[in-house]
Design an enzyme around this catalytic site. Structure first.
Site, PDB file in Angstrom:
ATOM      1  CB  ALA A 107      -0.922  -0.013   1.212  1.00  0.00           C
ATOM      2  CG  ASN A 143       1.481  -6.042   7.028  1.00  0.00           C
ATOM      3  OD1 ASN A 143       2.209  -6.975   7.332  1.00  0.00           O
ATOM      4  ND2 ASN A 143       0.191  -6.016   7.344  1.00  0.00           N
ATOM      5  CG  HIS A 185      -0.343   4.453   3.858  1.00  0.00           C
ATOM      6  ND1 HIS A 185      -0.437   3.780   5.051  1.00  0.00           N
ATOM      7  CD2 HIS A 185      -1.219   3.847   3.028  1.00  0.00           C
ATOM      8  CE1 HIS A 185      -1.318   2.802   4.939  1.00  0.00           C
ATOM      9  NE2 HIS A 185      -1.814   2.817   3.723  1.00  0.00           N
TER      10      HIS A 185
HETATM   11  N1  LIG Z   1       2.030  -4.922   2.537  1.00  0.00           N
HETATM   12  C1  LIG Z   1       0.885  -4.256   2.573  1.00  0.00           C
HETATM   13  O1  LIG Z   1       0.800  -3.095   2.132  1.00  0.00           O
HETATM   14  C2  LIG Z   1      -0.324  -4.905   3.153  1.00  0.00           C
HETATM   15  C3  LIG Z   1      -0.281  -6.202   3.607  1.00  0.00           C
HETATM   16  N2  LIG Z   1      -1.398  -6.813   4.084  1.00  0.00           N
HETATM   17  C4  LIG Z   1      -1.274  -8.206   4.560  1.00  0.00           C
HETATM   18  O2  LIG Z   1      -2.128  -9.033   3.804  1.00  0.00           O
HETATM   19  C5  LIG Z   1      -2.894  -9.850   4.687  1.00  0.00           C
HETATM   20  C6  LIG Z   1      -4.194 -10.256   4.030  1.00  0.00           C
HETATM   21  O3  LIG Z   1      -5.012  -9.113   3.836  1.00  0.00           O
HETATM   22  P1  LIG Z   1      -6.555  -9.265   3.428  1.00  0.00           P
HETATM   23  O4  LIG Z   1      -6.690 -10.113   2.226  1.00  0.00           O
HETATM   24  O5  LIG Z   1      -7.104  -7.873   3.416  1.00  0.00           O
HETATM   25  O6  LIG Z   1      -7.123 -10.057   4.708  1.00  0.00           O
HETATM   26  P2  LIG Z   1      -8.430 -10.955   4.826  1.00  0.00           P
HETATM   27  O7  LIG Z   1      -8.662 -11.128   6.270  1.00  0.00           O
HETATM   28  O8  LIG Z   1      -9.509 -10.434   3.960  1.00  0.00           O
HETATM   29  O9  LIG Z   1      -7.971 -12.378   4.210  1.00  0.00           O
HETATM   30  C7  LIG Z   1      -7.025 -13.212   4.805  1.00  0.00           C
HETATM   31  C8  LIG Z   1      -7.065 -14.581   4.122  1.00  0.00           C
HETATM   32  O10 LIG Z   1      -5.951 -15.355   4.542  1.00  0.00           O
HETATM   33  C9  LIG Z   1      -6.399 -16.599   5.091  1.00  0.00           C
HETATM   34  N3  LIG Z   1      -5.475 -16.958   6.160  1.00  0.00           N
HETATM   35  C10 LIG Z   1      -5.394 -16.447   7.415  1.00  0.00           C
HETATM   36  N4  LIG Z   1      -4.366 -17.017   8.089  1.00  0.00           N
HETATM   37  C11 LIG Z   1      -3.793 -17.884   7.227  1.00  0.00           C
HETATM   38  C12 LIG Z   1      -2.690 -18.780   7.314  1.00  0.00           C
HETATM   39  N5  LIG Z   1      -1.959 -18.889   8.435  1.00  0.00           N
HETATM   40  N6  LIG Z   1      -2.387 -19.537   6.235  1.00  0.00           N
HETATM   41  C13 LIG Z   1      -3.105 -19.442   5.092  1.00  0.00           C
HETATM   42  N7  LIG Z   1      -4.152 -18.605   4.951  1.00  0.00           N
HETATM   43  C14 LIG Z   1      -4.487 -17.838   5.995  1.00  0.00           C
HETATM   44  C15 LIG Z   1      -7.819 -16.341   5.563  1.00  0.00           C
HETATM   45  O11 LIG Z   1      -8.552 -17.547   5.615  1.00  0.00           O
HETATM   46  C16 LIG Z   1      -8.306 -15.403   4.441  1.00  0.00           C
HETATM   47  O12 LIG Z   1      -8.655 -16.180   3.294  1.00  0.00           O
HETATM   48  C17 LIG Z   1      -3.033  -8.990   5.964  1.00  0.00           C
HETATM   49  O13 LIG Z   1      -3.291  -9.775   7.117  1.00  0.00           O
HETATM   50  C18 LIG Z   1      -1.684  -8.319   6.033  1.00  0.00           C
HETATM   51  O14 LIG Z   1      -0.763  -9.153   6.718  1.00  0.00           O
HETATM   52  C19 LIG Z   1      -2.602  -6.162   4.102  1.00  0.00           C
HETATM   53  C20 LIG Z   1      -2.691  -4.869   3.672  1.00  0.00           C
HETATM   54  C21 LIG Z   1      -1.554  -4.113   3.187  1.00  0.00           C
HETATM   55  O1  LIG Z   2      -3.502  -1.440   3.138  1.00  0.00           O
HETATM   56  C1  LIG Z   2      -3.092  -0.504   3.830  1.00  0.00           C
HETATM   57  O2  LIG Z   2      -3.506   0.662   3.703  1.00  0.00           O
HETATM   58  C2  LIG Z   2      -1.977  -0.706   4.808  1.00  0.00           C
HETATM   59  C3  LIG Z   2      -2.142  -1.828   5.690  1.00  0.00           C
HETATM   60  O3  LIG Z   2      -3.207  -2.314   5.981  1.00  0.00           O
HETATM   61  C4  LIG Z   2      -0.916  -2.392   6.247  1.00  0.00           C
HETATM   62  O4  LIG Z   2       0.141  -1.775   6.108  1.00  0.00           O
HETATM   63  O5  LIG Z   2      -0.994  -3.467   6.860  1.00  0.00           O
END
Ligand SMILES: NC(=O)C1=CN([C@@H]2O[C@H](COP(=O)(O)OP(=O)(O)OC[C@H]3O[C@@H](n4cnc5c(N)ncnc54)[C@H](O)[C@@H]3O)[C@@H](O)[C@H]2O)C=CC1
Ligand SMILES: O=C([O-])CC(=O)C(=O)O
Length: 268
Positions: free
Chosen positions: A125, A191, A221
């Protein structure tokens, strides 16, 4: 040429949107979708629509996978990314905050070396990660990250302790500290704090402020960096995903871009 076989870890807001966007990519086959047991039925329903050929399972298949994309959460790095790297499978990681756990960056490097593979942390992001990582070479003096999201994006986090998020009428600082602390306390929201710090001054020297702001509808951000290169200020006003207000849509595009970099002969 044989299609690149992708295993997607996580099939939530990011995973589903990634599948939609990659659906028509030539040269790519979504071979597996990995989720925990309770999420299998939901992931199978998504796969039926968006990746009919994919195996839906609780672990990455031990053979037949060329590339892993993690979009699941911090726990998935240890459970799925480390073993895949050791088997020699390249991995793309969205849950960069997981690297705030002491020893995990070293474990990732070791697993990648063992397997002769590489792990790629996406910008997600946030932007200007290239500029920050380049500036580090000349020497950085200060890097500050501020994450500002609407109150509902902080639901289910320590931001709820001692305050009612829905009742906030003014921007409220919910956290001030290091990027390491932010990433550990807010694993689904901070993150990018970890990403900024890993590209720049490190998890312990990057200062972070997190704000619940009833006056914004976007995930905002900001990065301010200063060093031998000069200085920059970055502001991103990201649209959140409808399926998860914590997560910005740009994270999805960043993940799709990272996958496509493995497909295209020339990429920017
Ligand atoms: N680098 C970045 O900018 C960002 C990173 N993220 C990361 O991405 C992750 C996922 O985000 P969303 O899709 O919005 O979340 P979400 O909650 O909508 O989906 C998470 C998915 O992962 C699955 N899951 C949970 N724990 C698991 C595991 N140990 N092994 C396999 N699958 C698992 C869940 O069943 C679900 O399908 C966040 O938790 C965060 O760590 C999220 C937003 C920004
Ligand atoms: O998606 C975003 O805006 C940022 C976020 O959740 C993260 O850094 O984990």
């Amino acid at each position: 040429m044989a299609a690149l076989k992708l295993a997607l870890i996580g099939c939530g807001a990011i995973g589903t949107a990634v599948l939609e966007l990659l659906r028509a990519d030539a040269g790519l086959q979504v071979a597996a979708i990995v989720v925990p047991g309770p999420s299998l039925a939901g992931a199978r329903a998504v796969a039926a629509q968006l990746a009919p050929g994919a195996v839906v399972a609780e672990a990455v298949p031990e053979a037949g996978i060329d590339l892993v994309l993690e979009a699941a959460g911090h726990a998935a790095i240890e459970a799925h990314v480390l073993p895949a790297l050791r088997r020699g499978v390249r991995c793309i990681v969205a849950s960069v905050g997981a690297l705030s756990a002491p020893g995990l960056p070293e474990a990732l490097e070791q697993a990648a070396r063992e397997g002769g593979a590489q792990v790629q942390l996406i910008a997600g992001a946030i932007g200007a990660i290239d500029a920050l990582a380049a500036a580090r070479i000349g020497g950085l003096e200060q890097v500050r990250y501020t994450g500002r999201k609407p109150p509902r994006a902080w639901q289910g986090t320590p931001a709820e302790e001692g305050r009612e998020l829905a009742a906030l009428t003014e921007p409220t600082v919910i956290f001030e500290g290091s990027a390491r602390q932010a990433a550990q306390l807010y694993p689904k929201n901070a993150n990018v704090a970890a990403t900024v710090s890993l590209a720049g001054l490190g998890l312990d020297r990057t200062t972070v402020r997190l704000i619940a702001d009833p006056g914004v509808s976007e995930n905002v951000h900001q990065v301010e960096a200063e060093g031998a290169f000069g200085r920059f200020e970055l502001t991103m006003r990201n649209q959140p995903l409808a399926a998860n207000p914590k997560t910005s849509a740009l994270t999805v595009y960043s993940a799709v871009r990272a996958v496509r970099q493995h497909l295209l002969p020339l990429s920017v």
